[in-house]
Design an enzyme around this catalytic site. Structure first.
Site, mmCIF file in Angstrom:
data_model
loop_
_atom_site.group_PDB
_atom_site.id
_atom_site.type_symbol
_atom_site.label_atom_id
_atom_site.label_comp_id
_atom_site.label_asym_id
_atom_site.label_seq_id
_atom_site.Cartn_x
_atom_site.Cartn_y
_atom_site.Cartn_z
ATOM 1 C CD GLU A 80 -36.346 -41.468 11.043
ATOM 2 O OE1 GLU A 80 -37.282 -42.079 10.494
ATOM 3 O OE2 GLU A 80 -36.174 -41.437 12.285
ATOM 4 C CE LYS A 179 -38.940 -45.546 11.105
ATOM 5 N NZ LYS A 179 -39.090 -44.137 11.550
ATOM 6 C CB CYS A 212 -36.071 -43.927 14.058
ATOM 7 S SG CYS A 212 -36.624 -42.832 15.405
#
Length: 316
Positions: A80, A179, A212
């Protein structure tokens, strides 16, 4: 007479598919990247300057991708923020964003770069995958225009998303993930209206992807594993080994063991921000991992993994 370049790529890809189908395992790679960061500025840079910075990072990633492919890897995950870094405002990140289409368009940016709006980053990533006959996973930024007919449209007329992309060994865009669970400092990005559960099939199992902070939430992380039954999760991350997180290697290894899937975790590397800890984790424990809080160097990791761990006789 030598075969044409497209035929050569098709032949290499077909051979790779046959090799993968002939085995219950595959070779995976992750690269922990010491990201080259942009200069701190309160004003947006030019698109040319943004691309120049991203090309510096992609030069490093391309070297890792070539090395992984030469060592037999079928897929590589990069981190990321690995292409442009962090510490942006909504305005200053804009020059780094591209419009990323839905993979249903069946697009190979490397061979058809002008089909959509200019997308030099997607083109280059596609060519990295195609030229090395490997799946390439990267994290970039997506921008989508909107207008007043959309009640949620931001005042600047666009949505901006933290986005993962996957290109297959032919260079085709096969997955795009926005995300959903943004970390508190990610004010440069918008939340998607709905959580996305993104999967794609490969010759070596069913893959899912998220980013993440997503790993701490039911959607999409648990949904991918428990409801969609993926074999392997791709996990670009910028993980800080401080609260509210736990140490990357231990947490991600425990998650893979608890969920019963492979987790390919690629972290950014920045010791000032306590960012390190990448690995290839399986239901049986780590196959390979890296944690380095002393140097500013990147690291490539490779391991052979079970393609369908739930079918393994040693499945927990």
């Amino acid at each position: 007479m030598l075969p044409s370049q497209p035929l050569l790529h098709a032949a290499v890809f077909a051979l790779a598919v046959l090799q993968a189908l002939a085995s219950d395992t595959f070779t995976a790679a992750v690269y922990e990247h010491a990201v080259i960061l942009p200069d701190a500025t309160g004003e947006p840079v030019s698109p040319d300057d943004a691309l120049a910075l991203m090309n510096k990072n992609m030069d490093v990633l391309e070297g890792a991708i070539k090395e992984a492919a030469q060592q037999g890897a079928h897929i590589i995950v990069t981190p990321e923020d690995g292409i442009y870094g962090w510490h942006f405002t909504r305005e200053t990140i804009y020059p780094y964003l591209e419009d990323i289409p839905d993979p249903v368009v069946n697009w190979i940016p490397c061979t058809d770069p002008t089909r959509f709006a200019p997308a030099p980053v997607q083109e280059r990533l596609s060519c990295m995958a195609r030229n090395n006959s490997i799946y390439v996973v990267a994290n970039i930024g997506d921008k989508k225009p909107c207008n007043s007919s959309d009640a949620g449209c931001p005042s600047d007329g666009r949505y901006q998303y933290n986005t993962d992309v996957v290109f297959d060994p032919e260079g085709k865009l096969v997955a795009r993930y926005h995300k959903y669970n943004l970390f508190r400092r990610e004010t440069q990005f918008n939340y998607p209206k709905e959580p996305e559960a993104v999967t794609f099939e490969t010759p070596f199992g069913k893959f899912g992807i998220f980013t993440c902070f997503d790993i701490l939430f039911r959607e999409p992380a648990v949904v991918l594993v428990s409801e969609l039954q993926v074999d392997t999760v791709l996990f670009p991350t910028a993980w800080m080994n401080v609260l509210p997180f736990l140490t990357a290697v231990e947490f991600h290894s425990a998650w893979a063991m608890g969920m019963g899937v492979n987790l390919l975790s690629a972290n950014t590397h920045n010791i000032t921000l306590a960012m390190t800890g990448s690995g290839l984790f399986t239901p049986e424990g780590p196959a390979a991992y890296h944690y380095d809080s002393g140097t500013e160097e990147g690291r490539l990791l490779l391991a052979e993994l079970s393609a369908r761990p739930r079918l393994s006789p040693t499945y927990p």
